[in-house]
Scaffold this motif. Structure first.
Motif, PDB file in Angstrom:
ATOM      1  N   ARG A 121       0.833  -1.205   0.000  1.00 56.31           N
ATOM      2  CA  ARG A 121       0.000   0.000   0.000  1.00 56.31           C
ATOM      3  C   ARG A 121       0.863   1.249   0.000  1.00 56.31           C
ATOM      4  N   LEU A 124       2.164   1.922  -3.513  1.00 55.43           N
ATOM      5  CA  LEU A 124       1.110   2.440  -4.390  1.00 55.43           C
ATOM      6  C   LEU A 124       0.713   3.862  -4.015  1.00 55.43           C
ATOM      7  N   SER A 167      -5.204   1.378  -8.802  1.00 54.09           N
ATOM      8  CA  SER A 167      -4.425   2.363  -8.054  1.00 54.09           C
ATOM      9  C   SER A 167      -3.429   3.092  -8.947  1.00 54.09           C
ATOM     10  N   SER A 171      -3.529   7.042  -9.978  1.00 52.52           N
ATOM     11  CA  SER A 171      -2.373   7.883  -9.650  1.00 52.52           C
ATOM     12  C   SER A 171      -1.825   8.628 -10.856  1.00 52.52           C
TER      13      SER A 171
END
Length: 243
Positions: A121, A124, A167, A171
């Motif tokens: 996490r 990311l 993700s 982003s």
């Protein structure tokens, strides 16, 4: 304004090396004139010091900036699995900034897994800040998010790949590069995943393996991709070695 990125993966330096294909790459680099060479892991076959040094000398000797991330073959089991990789490449999560594009590398290798890979996490969450606001934003990792359907089952994609893909796109990633499966695959997200009309999409590209550690294994291409990032879109060319 356009820019070219040459994408290699899975060189497996240290086994069945071929001077002819290396010379052909030198010629191709001179003709294509890429702004960056991306190497998406498995640069070596056993992660040994001499293999890392050979891979580093070969890639940097092409006269083009190199961005390299590790693959599962690039580590040594123990307390410092990335020591030899970092000794020659400095970091497992490099970045490259140019006028028209930005590339960030992510380390998807997990030393306790032989073939499998994952992203945390934290990794990311940091991607958006690392990508910034460049016209083209590219992410590189070793483990694939897309693969040919005949690839061996043990070559699993990155863990939780749907969440990882979502993700990365959220982003800002426009192009996601990987390797691992020794097969060429290119697809836009909308071609393999149902997304809402308002959601961003991206192209996922898996480079064929440049090396051939098992020359008698059928179904493994040997080649590379050249990505041209332009004002009006993206063009991807696949080059396959024919001897």
């Amino acid at each position: 304004m356009s820019a070219r990125i040459l994408h290699l993966s899975d060189l497996h330096v240290g086994t069945h090396e071929d001077n002819a294909v290396e010379r052909a790459l030198v010629t191709l680099v001179e003709r294509v004139r890429p702004e960056l060479l991306v190497a998406s892991g498995d640069l070596t076959d056993r992660g040994r010091r001499e293999q890392h040094e050979r891979a580093h000398a070969f890639l940097t000797g092409l006269g083009v900036p190199v961005l390299a991330v590790p693959g599962n073959h690039d580590i040594r089991r123990g307390l410092a699995p990335f020591r030899e990789f970092e000794r020659v490449w400095q970091t497992t999560e490099p970045e490259h900034r140019a006028e028209s594009f930005r590339v960030v590398g992510l380390n998807s290798v997990r030393p306790l897994r032989y073939q499998g890979g994952a992203l945390s996490r934290g990794q990311l969450a940091a991607v958006a800040g690392r990508l910034g606001q460049a016209p083209w934003r590219v992410v590189v990792l070793h483990h694939h998010l897309l693969g040919a359907p005949w690839r061996a089952a043990r070559k699993r994609p990155v863990s939780h790949r749907n969440a990882v893909l979502r993700s990365l796109i959220d982003s800002g990633a426009d192009l996601i590069l990987a390797g691992h499966i020794h097969q060429s695959a290119v697809s836009a997200r909308r071609e393999f995943a149902v997304v809402g009309d308002g959601e961003r999409t991206a192209v996922v590209a898996i480079a064929p393996g440049f090396g051939q550690p098992r020359p008698h294994r059928l179904g493994e291409a040997r080649g590379l991709h050249v990505h041209e990032l332009g004002d009006d879109g993206l063009t991807i060319e696949t080059y396959t070695w024919r001897g």
